[in-house]
Design a protein around this motif. Structure first.
Motif, PDB file in Angstrom:
ATOM      1  N   SER A   1       0.931  -1.126  -0.087  1.00 31.71           N
ATOM      2  CA  SER A   1       0.079  -0.201  -0.042  1.00 31.71           C
ATOM      3  C   SER A   1       0.937   1.302  -0.109  1.00 31.71           C
ATOM      4  CB  SER A   1      -0.847  -0.017   1.194  1.00 31.71           C
ATOM      5  OG  SER A   1      -1.564   1.024   1.239  1.00 31.71           O
ATOM      6  N   GLU A   2       1.935   1.109   0.723  1.00 31.68           N
ATOM      7  CA  GLU A   2       2.734   2.419   1.147  1.00 31.68           C
ATOM      8  C   GLU A   2       3.484   2.490  -0.416  1.00 31.68           C
ATOM      9  OE1 GLU A   2       5.157   2.328   4.279  1.00 31.68           O
ATOM     10  OE2 GLU A   2       3.442   2.351   5.732  1.00 31.68           O
ATOM     11  N   PHE A   3       3.951   1.491  -0.871  1.00 25.27           N
ATOM     12  CA  PHE A   3       4.677   1.793  -2.225  1.00 25.27           C
ATOM     13  C   PHE A   3       3.804   2.209  -3.249  1.00 25.27           C
ATOM     14  CE2 PHE A   3       7.053   0.328  -5.955  1.00 25.27           C
ATOM     15  CZ  PHE A   3       8.009   0.586  -5.663  1.00 25.27           C
ATOM     16  N   LYS A   4       2.489   1.759  -3.322  1.00 27.92           N
ATOM     17  CA  LYS A   4       1.868   2.331  -4.234  1.00 27.92           C
ATOM     18  C   LYS A   4       1.381   3.714  -4.040  1.00 27.92           C
ATOM     19  CE  LYS A   4      -1.083   1.136  -7.875  1.00 27.92           C
ATOM     20  NZ  LYS A   4      -2.042   0.128  -7.786  1.00 27.92           N
ATOM     21  N   LYS A   5       1.122   4.176  -3.065  1.00 29.56           N
ATOM     22  CA  LYS A   5       1.004   5.646  -2.767  1.00 29.56           C
ATOM     23  C   LYS A   5       1.927   6.607  -3.270  1.00 29.56           C
ATOM     24  CE  LYS A   5      -2.442   4.855   0.758  1.00 29.56           C
ATOM     25  NZ  LYS A   5      -2.931   5.091   2.460  1.00 29.56           N
ATOM     26  N   ARG A   6       3.237   5.912  -2.810  1.00 28.74           N
ATOM     27  CA  ARG A   6       4.425   6.844  -3.217  1.00 28.74           C
ATOM     28  C   ARG A   6       4.954   6.931  -4.601  1.00 28.74           C
ATOM     29  NH1 ARG A   6      10.063   6.386   0.289  1.00 28.74           N
ATOM     30  NH2 ARG A   6      11.345   7.919  -0.873  1.00 28.74           N
ATOM     31  N   PHE A   7       4.833   5.811  -5.187  1.00 26.33           N
ATOM     32  CA  PHE A   7       5.412   5.578  -6.561  1.00 26.33           C
ATOM     33  C   PHE A   7       4.636   5.351  -7.780  1.00 26.33           C
ATOM     34  CE2 PHE A   7       8.797   4.033  -3.763  1.00 26.33           C
ATOM     35  CZ  PHE A   7       9.960   5.054  -4.012  1.00 26.33           C
ATOM     36  N   ASN A   8       3.136   5.071  -7.156  1.00 29.69           N
ATOM     37  CA  ASN A   8       1.992   4.876  -8.226  1.00 29.69           C
ATOM     38  C   ASN A   8       2.509   3.684  -9.062  1.00 29.69           C
ATOM     39  OD1 ASN A   8      -0.527   4.932  -9.462  1.00 29.69           O
ATOM     40  ND2 ASN A   8       0.624   6.288 -11.126  1.00 29.69           N
ATOM     41  N   ASP A   9       3.197   2.624  -8.688  1.00 30.00           N
ATOM     42  CA  ASP A   9       3.749   1.435  -9.118  1.00 30.00           C
ATOM     43  C   ASP A   9       3.538   0.159  -8.032  1.00 30.00           C
ATOM     44  OD1 ASP A   9       4.962   0.022 -10.837  1.00 30.00           O
ATOM     45  OD2 ASP A   9       6.930   0.755 -10.770  1.00 30.00           O
ATOM     46  N   ASP A  10       3.619  -0.990  -8.660  1.00 27.12           N
ATOM     47  CA  ASP A  10       3.118  -2.068  -7.549  1.00 27.12           C
ATOM     48  C   ASP A  10       4.632  -2.637  -7.120  1.00 27.12           C
ATOM     49  OD1 ASP A  10       0.610  -2.150  -8.392  1.00 27.12           O
ATOM     50  OD2 ASP A  10       1.050  -3.300 -10.143  1.00 27.12           O
ATOM     51  N   TYR A  11       4.531  -2.938  -5.760  1.00 26.88           N
ATOM     52  CA  TYR A  11       5.668  -3.458  -5.007  1.00 26.88           C
ATOM     53  C   TYR A  11       5.572  -4.951  -5.107  1.00 26.88           C
ATOM     54  CZ  TYR A  11       8.533  -4.692  -1.198  1.00 26.88           C
ATOM     55  OH  TYR A  11       9.726  -5.180  -0.268  1.00 26.88           O
ATOM     56  N   TYR A  12       6.521  -5.706  -6.198  1.00 28.14           N
ATOM     57  CA  TYR A  12       6.389  -6.763  -6.498  1.00 28.14           C
ATOM     58  C   TYR A  12       7.627  -7.971  -5.966  1.00 28.14           C
ATOM     59  CZ  TYR A  12       8.270  -5.063 -10.724  1.00 28.14           C
ATOM     60  OH  TYR A  12       8.895  -4.449 -11.903  1.00 28.14           O
ATOM     61  N   SER A  13       8.662  -7.292  -5.666  1.00 34.69           N
ATOM     62  CA  SER A  13       9.761  -7.906  -5.131  1.00 34.69           C
ATOM     63  C   SER A  13       9.968  -7.687  -3.896  1.00 34.69           C
ATOM     64  CB  SER A  13      11.146  -7.558  -6.109  1.00 34.69           C
ATOM     65  OG  SER A  13      10.946  -7.969  -7.162  1.00 34.69           O
ATOM     66  N   ALA A  14       9.126  -8.335  -2.859  1.00 32.72           N
ATOM     67  CA  ALA A  14       9.482  -8.404  -1.552  1.00 32.72           C
ATOM     68  C   ALA A  14      10.630  -9.163  -1.103  1.00 32.72           C
ATOM     69  CB  ALA A  14       8.230  -8.989  -0.920  1.00 32.72           C
TER      70      ALA A  14
END
Length: 414
Positions: free
Chosen positions: A302-315
């Motif tokens: 959620s935080e990554f999406k809000k900040r970069f408008n992108d998906d965080y897919y490499s956890a």
């Protein structure tokens, strides 16, 4: 690979530099630079840009409460998805005094880096470099070519195929399988393990095609899709990633290829957009997590999406920097020689539960999940690439189920 020999300096200068370096390694508040070595140009540039942002994002979060009391700084170096350029990047990192590197996009580059780091460390005792591998999954990296200096955070190709074929075993509609993969270490291993594991678990399944294509060079997959259609396949298994999977899926949709896809990397790089609603229920992925995991992962996504408008897919970026921070705290040092020893066998809490860096081969042991492409709903609400679709969990495997044995004969520093 050879690195240039430093120019001769006065003995007094060398002694002073050595003492100051030793003091810095033990000092809290120290900044630890980490060289990120992956593509920022070419067809896989968009993937690389997401990955470097992911590392920077996680570094900032860990820096807020780093158990080692240090600050991580990510230094990005473009390797152009090339093994040769990766070695140039390693040299650049070493020249800058950087002692930790991360890389993941491409097992060819990973194999080159393992060899390069081994040679550099042998020639430069006291200046060792540690390599954290967050996505290069060729099993050889933790088997025949395992290295004390290399730590893998992703599940390797064989581990993922173990989980994937265990799931496929129960899918009676899978009868004819077509394999299509990138022609480099990972893709070759996907083909190899798919054939051997399916033969063991579902001998009735026919392999009706087995194609390898150049990595990140094919712009039109229509000829490959035509072969898949003519083969009569009902299922495609592929380890493709980035543009090579997005363009394959695009060509499949345009040709009306109505088969199931079992994938490693369908959740990023434009592939979800290419899948769209038409592929609902036909695409599966195996991985160490998924977008709809509750708890810490949901917060990161959620935080990554809000900040970069992108998906965080490499956890695995989170696992890697968490392990490094915990290793430094345990070693009470940032010296790579001491930290490497501290990370062996280390158990720590990551986004997907408690995980363990197996001492035998430096392969992270963690749970794996099978997910399916489906419409967003109340329970699985993460909207991937703004498609209105998401990956819904359908099966999970504890770490011991998907774990595979290793032939690693680890050579440790004397």
């Amino acid at each position: 690979m050879r690195f240039p020999v430093p120019q001769v300096r006065t003995l007094s200068f060398l002694v002073a530099a050595s003492l100051s370096a030793g003091a810095a390694l033990a000092q809290k508040g120290e900044t630890v630079k980490i060289a990120w070595i992956d593509p920022l140009s070419g067809l896989m540039a968009s993937v690389g840009q997401n990955q470097v942002k992911s590392f920077q994002f996680v570094a900032e979060k860990i820096n807020a409460n780093n158990p080692a009391g240090v600050k991580f700084e990510i230094v990005s170096i473009d390797n152009k998805l090339s093994p040769a350029e990766s070695l140039n990047a390693l040299k650049s990192a070493a020249d800058q005094g950087i002692r930790y590197i991360v890389q993941g996009l491409g097992s060819g580059s990973a194999l080159a880096l393992v060899d390069g780091v081994n040679k550099y460390n042998e020639r430069n005792p006291g200046k060792e470099i540690v390599y954290l591998n967050y996505a290069a999954v060729d099993p050889d990296l933790t088997n025949s070519k395992c290295s004390y200096w290399h730590y893998r955070l992703d599940a390797d190709t064989s581990m993922k195929m173990e989980a994937l074929t265990t799931f496929i075993k129960e899918q009676k509609d899978v009868q004819k399988v077509y394999l299509i993969n990138q022609n480099y270490a990972h893709g070759q291993q996907v083909s190899k393990f798919a054939k051997s594991m399916l033969a063991r678990k579902r001998a009735d399944i026919q392999i009706v095609g087995d194609d390898l294509h150049p990595l990140a060079q094919v712009r039109d997959f229509a000829p490959y899709v035509a072969k898949i259609k003519s083969s009569g396949a009902d299922t495609v298994i592929t380890g493709n990633w980035g543009s090579d999977l997005a363009l394959l899926v695009k060509a499949a949709n345009e040709a009306g290829l109505n088969v199931k896809f079992y994938t490693y990397y369908a959740n990023f790089g434009g592939t979800p957009t290419a899948l769209g609603k038409a592929a609902e229920g036909r695409v599966y992925q195996v991985g160490y997590g998924h977008y709809n995991m509750p708890g810490l992962n949901a917060t990161l996504v959620s935080e990554f999406k809000k900040r970069f408008n992108d998906d965080y897919y490499s956890a695995a970026t989170y696992s890697g920097l968490t392990m490094l921070a915990e290793g430094m705290a345990k070693a009470k040092s940032t010296d790579p020689l001491k930290v490497a020893a501290a990370m062996e066998g280390l158990k720590f809490k990551s986004f997907n539960g408690e995980v363990e860096m197996r001492k035998t081969d430096h392969q992270l042991q963690q749970p794996l999940f099978i997910t399916k492409w489906a419409a967003v709903d109340a329970k699985n609400s993460y909207d991937v690439e703004k498609t209105g679709m998401t990956f819904v969990p359908v099966k999970s495997f504890d770490a011991y189920v998907s774990s595979t044995p290793t032939s690693c004969q680890m050579k440790r520093p004397s």
